[in-house]
Design an enzyme around this catalytic site. Structure first.
Site, PDB file in Angstrom:
ATOM      1  N   ASN A  47      42.941  30.749  47.249  1.00 20.79           N
ATOM      2  CA  ASN A  47      41.897  31.332  47.282  1.00 20.79           C
ATOM      3  C   ASN A  47      40.550  30.324  47.356  1.00 20.79           C
ATOM      4  OD1 ASN A  47      42.368  31.252  44.529  1.00 20.79           O
ATOM      5  ND2 ASN A  47      40.817  32.708  44.450  1.00 20.79           N
ATOM      6  N   GLU A  49      36.386  30.413  47.344  1.00 23.26           N
ATOM      7  CA  GLU A  49      35.356  31.283  47.139  1.00 23.26           C
ATOM      8  C   GLU A  49      34.152  30.740  47.772  1.00 23.26           C
ATOM      9  OE1 GLU A  49      35.339  32.802  43.156  1.00 23.26           O
ATOM     10  OE2 GLU A  49      37.088  34.057  43.486  1.00 23.26           O
ATOM     11  N   CYS A  58      40.892  34.831  50.787  1.00 23.30           N
ATOM     12  CA  CYS A  58      42.145  34.856  50.094  1.00 23.30           C
ATOM     13  C   CYS A  58      43.133  33.878  50.255  1.00 23.30           C
ATOM     14  CB  CYS A  58      42.713  36.134  50.481  1.00 23.30           C
ATOM     15  SG  CYS A  58      41.452  37.712  49.695  1.00 23.30           S
ATOM     16  N   GLU A  60      46.441  34.490  50.768  1.00 27.54           N
ATOM     17  CA  GLU A  60      47.452  34.815  51.587  1.00 27.54           C
ATOM     18  C   GLU A  60      46.967  34.466  53.057  1.00 27.54           C
ATOM     19  OE1 GLU A  60      45.787  36.444  49.207  1.00 27.54           O
ATOM     20  OE2 GLU A  60      47.054  38.493  49.083  1.00 27.54           O
ATOM     21  N   CYS A  93      45.098  42.178  49.521  1.00 25.00           N
ATOM     22  CA  CYS A  93      43.931  43.194  49.620  1.00 25.00           C
ATOM     23  C   CYS A  93      44.117  43.594  51.163  1.00 25.00           C
ATOM     24  CB  CYS A  93      42.550  42.524  49.710  1.00 25.00           C
ATOM     25  SG  CYS A  93      42.352  41.082  51.199  1.00 25.00           S
ATOM     26  N   CYS A  96      43.854  41.009  54.228  1.00 16.74           N
ATOM     27  CA  CYS A  96      45.354  40.272  54.203  1.00 16.74           C
ATOM     28  C   CYS A  96      46.422  40.884  54.578  1.00 16.74           C
ATOM     29  CB  CYS A  96      45.700  39.657  52.717  1.00 16.74           C
ATOM     30  SG  CYS A  96      44.455  38.309  52.219  1.00 16.74           S
TER      31      CYS A  96
HETATM   32  N1  THU Z   1      42.179  37.267  46.118  1.00 21.70           N
HETATM   33  C1  THU Z   1      43.216  36.754  47.088  1.00 21.70           C
HETATM   34  O1  THU Z   1      43.457  35.430  47.103  1.00 21.70           O
HETATM   35  N2  THU Z   1      44.131  37.668  47.484  1.00 21.70           N
HETATM   36  C2  THU Z   1      43.887  38.845  47.608  1.00 21.70           C
HETATM   37  O2  THU Z   1      44.948  39.647  48.298  1.00 21.70           O
HETATM   38  C3  THU Z   1      42.958  39.397  47.024  1.00 21.70           C
HETATM   39  C4  THU Z   1      42.171  38.602  46.136  1.00 21.70           C
HETATM   40  C5  THU Z   1      41.283  36.500  45.593  1.00 21.70           C
HETATM   41  C6  THU Z   1      40.032  36.276  46.440  1.00 21.70           C
HETATM   42  C7  THU Z   1      38.762  36.013  45.245  1.00 21.70           C
HETATM   43  O3  THU Z   1      38.825  34.507  45.113  1.00 21.70           O
HETATM   44  C8  THU Z   1      39.747  36.307  43.986  1.00 21.70           C
HETATM   45  O4  THU Z   1      41.006  36.859  44.336  1.00 21.70           O
HETATM   46  C9  THU Z   1      38.974  37.797  43.313  1.00 21.70           C
HETATM   47  O5  THU Z   1      38.946  38.813  44.496  1.00 21.70           O
END
Ligand code: THU
Length: 135
Positions: A47, A49, A58, A60, A93, A96
């Site tokens: 991930n 940000e 994300c 995935e 999420c 994804c």
């Molecule tokens: N996140 C993912 O990497 N994958 C997901 O399917 C859901 C959320 C990450 C995004 C963000 O950096 C952190 O988790 C909190 O939402």
């Protein structure tokens, strides 16, 4: 040992290693993901940000983007494993799930690990039964 156990044995360490590269100064969550295609190629992502929170990417989707960039043909990957240590079990999420439905094989297995011994798995169709498709 189940098929899912074997997937975890093979991929957990790689996804965990990808999660070490997470850029997540806002949430602190470290997420790594690995995709395996039918040639045995493994593609990883973490991930990433952003101060403009909605631009966060994300793990995935980053793993799938890395796979496409490296030449993976859509529909040829049957396994995606997630390692997310900051969560109990991270259920992918919705964004994804939509991207997985277009780029993974229709019968793909998704495994999400809290640790090497605590994980949950789903068939892609369970995560997103009726994906959006054009035409
Ligand atoms: N996140 C993912 O990497 N994958 C997901 O399917 C859901 C959320 C990450 C995004 C963000 O950096 C952190 O988790 C909190 O939402």
């Amino acid at each position: 040992m189940s098929d899912t156990d074997k997937v975890v044995e093979e991929l957990y360490v790689l996804a965990r290693s990808a999660s070490d590269n997470a850029y997540s100064p806002y949430s602190g969550a470290r997420v790594g993901a690995c995709v395996v295609d039918d040639k045995g190629n493994v593609y990883s992502g973490c991930n990433v940000e952003n101060a403009s929170y909605g631009l966060t990417q994300c793990a995935e989707r980053n793993a799938l983007a890395a796979a496409v960039a490296a030449g993976m043909k859509p529909g040829t990957a049957h396994t995606l494993l997630i390692c997310a240590t900051g969560f109990e079990i991270l259920a992918p999420c919705g964004a994804c799930r939509q991207v997985m439905s277009e780029l993974l094989a229709g019968d793909a297995l998704i495994v999400s690990c809290h640790s090497e011994t605590q994980y949950q798995s789903w068939a892609l169709a369970e995560l997103l039964p009726d994906p959006f498709k054009l035409s």
